[in-house]
Design a protein around this motif. Structure first.
Motif, PDB file in Angstrom:
ATOM      1  N   THR A 120       0.790  -1.312  -0.056  1.00 60.59           N
ATOM      2  CA  THR A 120       0.048   0.063   0.114  1.00 60.59           C
ATOM      3  C   THR A 120       1.007   1.440  -0.040  1.00 60.59           C
ATOM      4  N   THR A 121       0.625   2.316  -0.680  1.00 59.69           N
ATOM      5  CA  THR A 121       1.188   3.472  -0.784  1.00 59.69           C
ATOM      6  C   THR A 121       0.341   4.474  -0.256  1.00 59.69           C
ATOM      7  N   PRO A 122       0.814   5.141   0.882  1.00 60.12           N
ATOM      8  CA  PRO A 122      -0.009   6.194   1.700  1.00 60.12           C
ATOM      9  C   PRO A 122      -0.171   7.443   0.795  1.00 60.12           C
ATOM     10  N   GLU A 132       7.140   7.317   2.128  1.00 61.22           N
ATOM     11  CA  GLU A 132       7.196   7.089   0.728  1.00 61.22           C
ATOM     12  C   GLU A 132       6.852   5.768   0.080  1.00 61.22           C
ATOM     13  N   SER A 133       6.492   5.542  -0.990  1.00 63.07           N
ATOM     14  CA  SER A 133       6.087   4.227  -1.487  1.00 63.07           C
ATOM     15  C   SER A 133       7.051   3.378  -1.395  1.00 63.07           C
ATOM     16  N   ALA A 134       6.791   1.803  -0.757  1.00 63.21           N
ATOM     17  CA  ALA A 134       7.869   0.934  -0.593  1.00 63.21           C
ATOM     18  C   ALA A 134       8.423   0.472  -1.911  1.00 63.21           C
ATOM     19  N   ASN A 135       7.402   0.580  -3.032  1.00 59.09           N
ATOM     20  CA  ASN A 135       7.950   0.088  -4.380  1.00 59.09           C
ATOM     21  C   ASN A 135       9.190   1.054  -4.491  1.00 59.09           C
ATOM     22  N   VAL A 136       8.693   2.371  -4.812  1.00 63.61           N
ATOM     23  CA  VAL A 136       9.867   3.391  -5.198  1.00 63.61           C
ATOM     24  C   VAL A 136      11.096   3.441  -4.331  1.00 63.61           C
ATOM     25  N   ALA A 137      10.939   3.118  -3.010  1.00 64.89           N
ATOM     26  CA  ALA A 137      12.050   3.028  -2.089  1.00 64.89           C
ATOM     27  C   ALA A 137      13.093   1.644  -2.522  1.00 64.89           C
ATOM     28  N   MET A 138      12.288   0.600  -2.700  1.00 68.44           N
ATOM     29  CA  MET A 138      13.110  -0.709  -3.066  1.00 68.44           C
ATOM     30  C   MET A 138      13.642  -0.605  -4.231  1.00 68.44           C
ATOM     31  N   ARG A 139      13.067   0.223  -5.326  1.00 70.94           N
ATOM     32  CA  ARG A 139      13.720   0.306  -6.646  1.00 70.94           C
ATOM     33  C   ARG A 139      14.920   1.208  -6.423  1.00 70.94           C
ATOM     34  N   ARG A 140      14.967   2.174  -5.682  1.00 72.07           N
ATOM     35  CA  ARG A 140      16.136   2.923  -5.090  1.00 72.07           C
ATOM     36  C   ARG A 140      17.283   2.262  -4.534  1.00 72.07           C
ATOM     37  N   VAL A 148      10.698  -3.621 -16.708  1.00 73.35           N
ATOM     38  CA  VAL A 148      10.398  -4.215 -17.974  1.00 73.35           C
ATOM     39  C   VAL A 148       9.013  -4.972 -17.809  1.00 73.35           C
ATOM     40  N   ARG A 149       8.010  -4.266 -18.586  1.00 74.69           N
ATOM     41  CA  ARG A 149       6.605  -4.670 -18.597  1.00 74.69           C
ATOM     42  C   ARG A 149       6.047  -4.912 -19.847  1.00 74.69           C
ATOM     43  N   PRO A 150       6.061  -6.362 -19.893  1.00 79.02           N
ATOM     44  CA  PRO A 150       5.616  -6.758 -21.556  1.00 79.02           C
ATOM     45  C   PRO A 150       4.111  -6.738 -21.711  1.00 79.02           C
ATOM     46  N   TYR A 163      10.566  -0.886 -21.646  1.00 84.31           N
ATOM     47  CA  TYR A 163      11.506  -0.565 -20.692  1.00 84.31           C
ATOM     48  C   TYR A 163      11.592   0.853 -20.207  1.00 84.31           C
ATOM     49  N   ARG A 164      10.889   0.852 -18.879  1.00 88.39           N
ATOM     50  CA  ARG A 164      10.733   1.877 -18.290  1.00 88.39           C
ATOM     51  C   ARG A 164      12.056   2.046 -17.227  1.00 88.39           C
ATOM     52  N   GLU A 165      12.490   3.408 -17.445  1.00 90.96           N
ATOM     53  CA  GLU A 165      13.646   4.077 -16.539  1.00 90.96           C
ATOM     54  C   GLU A 165      13.016   3.900 -14.829  1.00 90.96           C
ATOM     55  N   GLY A 170      11.241  12.062 -12.365  1.00 89.84           N
ATOM     56  CA  GLY A 170      10.522  12.831 -11.201  1.00 89.84           C
ATOM     57  C   GLY A 170      10.880  11.920  -9.938  1.00 89.84           C
ATOM     58  N   TYR A 171      11.130  10.619 -10.071  1.00 95.02           N
ATOM     59  CA  TYR A 171      11.233   9.645  -8.903  1.00 95.02           C
ATOM     60  C   TYR A 171      12.410   9.791  -8.079  1.00 95.02           C
ATOM     61  N   ALA A 172      13.404  10.396  -8.742  1.00 93.49           N
ATOM     62  CA  ALA A 172      14.674  10.281  -7.987  1.00 93.49           C
ATOM     63  C   ALA A 172      14.607  11.071  -6.682  1.00 93.49           C
ATOM     64  N   GLY A 278       6.718   6.321 -18.481  1.00 96.07           N
ATOM     65  CA  GLY A 278       6.764   4.982 -18.352  1.00 96.07           C
ATOM     66  C   GLY A 278       5.801   4.269 -17.174  1.00 96.07           C
ATOM     67  N   ASP A 279       5.442   4.931 -16.120  1.00 97.90           N
ATOM     68  CA  ASP A 279       4.360   4.755 -15.285  1.00 97.90           C
ATOM     69  C   ASP A 279       3.156   4.836 -16.042  1.00 97.90           C
ATOM     70  N   ILE A 280       2.977   5.956 -16.675  1.00 99.23           N
ATOM     71  CA  ILE A 280       1.575   6.359 -17.259  1.00 99.23           C
ATOM     72  C   ILE A 280       1.359   5.468 -18.460  1.00 99.23           C
TER      73      ILE A 280
HETATM   74  C1  IPM Z   1       3.880   1.363 -10.745  1.00 99.43           C
HETATM   75  C2  IPM Z   1       3.077   2.288  -9.401  1.00 99.43           C
HETATM   76  C3  IPM Z   1       4.104   2.968  -8.634  1.00 99.43           C
HETATM   77  C4  IPM Z   1       4.937   3.879  -9.385  1.00 99.43           C
HETATM   78  C5  IPM Z   1       3.295   3.629  -7.543  1.00 99.43           C
HETATM   79  C6  IPM Z   1       2.678   2.564  -6.396  1.00 99.43           C
HETATM   80  C7  IPM Z   1       4.261   4.358  -6.715  1.00 99.43           C
HETATM   81  O1  IPM Z   1       2.286   2.816 -10.154  1.00 99.43           O
HETATM   82  O2  IPM Z   1       4.775   0.625 -10.260  1.00 99.43           O
HETATM   83  O3  IPM Z   1       3.709   1.572 -11.544  1.00 99.43           O
HETATM   84  O4  IPM Z   1       4.181   5.157  -9.724  1.00 99.43           O
HETATM   85  O5  IPM Z   1       5.738   3.667  -9.914  1.00 99.43           O
END
Ligand code: IPM
Ligand code: MG
Length: 401
Positions: A120-122, A132-140, A148-150, A163-165, A170-172, A278-280
């Motif tokens: 869950t991202t607050p 902060e989002s656990a996803n974003v923190a783990m990636r960093r 990579v999203r097929p 291939y999303r950086e 904006g995430y750095a 890439g997110d969008i």
């Molecule tokens: C994704 C998600 C994450 C992102 C969120 C949860 C922070 O949307 O994995 O695409 O923006 O990267």
């Protein structure tokens, strides 16, 4: 008044100076960590299983069963070791006030690859602290730079690999913008040479290796001239090293439109793009395949890799006592990407065939999210029974006709 402005500017400069220092240090770390791990020659591979929140532990444990089933021999030999990591729940993260509590991060770093349930991202206005989002923190933290999203919809001619950086843009420093005063807020977006190079090279390598031989670079370099400009210029330079791979470039706005253009969209194969685009774009793309819930996602770095489903944690299902009915298929697809990544390509292929047979063709069980359908455990058993079929490949081929 003037002085006030000067003080504000001074404070903002200090803040900005710290950000630059951090980014320069990150570049040094990237440079020092230049080689990919060679899994083929490793005696032991530790797979971390992170349940996460909500339905996460339910579906992740089913994916672990399927992995253990496919890797049985190597688990017995001790080459594959599973390590369960608790503590990435929103309750624990909130209690520690950290995106990833320190002990959890240490456990993650003791793994080679990770299978992760949704976390869950607050967001503003909910009951959780603003961590902060656990996803974003783990990636960093694990420097998982390639997301990579097929997306594949054969009947529509769609076979895209994004291939999303995953660590810059904006995430750095997404959580480190400045409120200069009540009237002025500034965020930062970052592109580095090393960071652009490695993701663009990963996309070109894949395009070449897979024989797709086409890379589409997506930016908004006509407006975001400095960072997106760097990304695009880097791509043009790298493309020269891959004469067999055709490169084209599009701006994100028109690219978003072209994905719905039935006449044009099948020309796209491999796309490489900065983080936020890439997110969008990957959410839009996944919608053609049946929604974000159907997509798996690989987060790959040189040392570590993490595989996840890209749907949410559905806390309501758990509150209503329906956790066992959650659909484990997309995290099991992510587990398939994990197998492929660590060198178990045959097992990954078998798993993909079984998922397609069970989910698209044979459909002996369906999952509805309630007691009107199968449980995740029953579905995982159905998959394993299908994986045990002697005629798996023949059955799959017969459905392809
Ligand atoms: C994704 C998600 C994450 C992102 C969120 C949860 C922070 O949307 O994995 O695409 O923006 O990267
Ligand atoms: Mg997203």
């Amino acid at each position: 008044m003037e002085l006030n402005h000067l003080e504000m500017i001074e404070a903002a400069k200090n803040h900005f100076g710290k950000i630059i220092e951090e980014q320069l240090a990150r570049i040094e770390r990237m440079k020092a960590n230049a080689e990919f791990v060679d899994y083929e020659n490793k005696d032991k591979i530790v797979i971390g299983i992170v349940g996460g929140d909500g339905i996460g532990p339910f579906i992740t444990s089913e994916a672990e069963k399927v992995l253990a089933f496919l890797l049985k021999e190597d688990v017995e030999k001790g080459r594959i070791v599973f390590k369960n990591i608790d503590g990435l729940t929103i309750e624990n993260r909130a209690a520690c006030g950290k995106a990833i509590p320190d002990d959890v991060l240490a456990e993650l770093k003791a793994c080679d690859v990770i299978l992760k349930g949704p976390t869950t991202t607050p967001r503003e206005g909910d009951k959780w602290p603003n961590i902060e989002s656990a996803n974003v923190a783990m990636r960093r933290e694990l420097d998982l730079f390639a997301n990579v999203r097929p997306v594949s919809v054969p009947e529509k001619g769609i076979d895209w690999t994004f291939y999303r950086e995953n660590t810059e843009g904006g995430y750095a420093v997404g959580s480190k913008g400045i409120h200069v005063n009540d009237d002025l807020a500034i965020d930062f977006t970052v592109a580095t040479q090393e960071g652009s190079d490695r993701i663009i090279r990963a996309a070109f390598d894949y395009a070449k290796k897979s024989g797709k031989n086409k890379v589409t670079v997506v930016t908004k370099a006509n407006v975001i001239k400095t960072t997106d400009g760097k990304f695009l210029d880097t791509a043009k330079a790298i493309a020269k090293e891959y004469p067999e791979v055709e490169m084209d470039d599009w701006y994100i706005d028109i690219m978003t439109a072209k994905l719905v253009d039935e006449k044009r969209r099948s020309q796209f194969k491999v796309m490489v793009l900065p983080n936020l685009y890439g997110d969008i774009l990957t959410d839009e793309a996944a919608e053609f395949q049946g929604g974000v819930g159907t997509a798996g996602s690989a987060n790959i770095g040189k040392r570590y890799a993490m595989f996840e489903a890209i749907h949410g944690s559905a806390p309501r299902m758990v509150d209503e006592g329906r956790g066992q009915y959650a659909d484990p298929c997309s995290i099991i697809r992510a587990a398939g990407m994990l197998l492929e990544h660590i060198g178990y390509g045959d097992e990954a292929k078998k798993l993909q065939m079984a998922l397609d047979i069970c989910g698209t063709y044979e459909k002996k069980l369906t999952i509805t999210g309630r007691d009107t359908g199968a449980t995740g455990a029953q579905y995982a058993q159905y998959l394993m029974d299908t994986l045990s079929r002697e005629d798996l490949a023949e059955a799959y081929a017969s459905y392809q006709k």
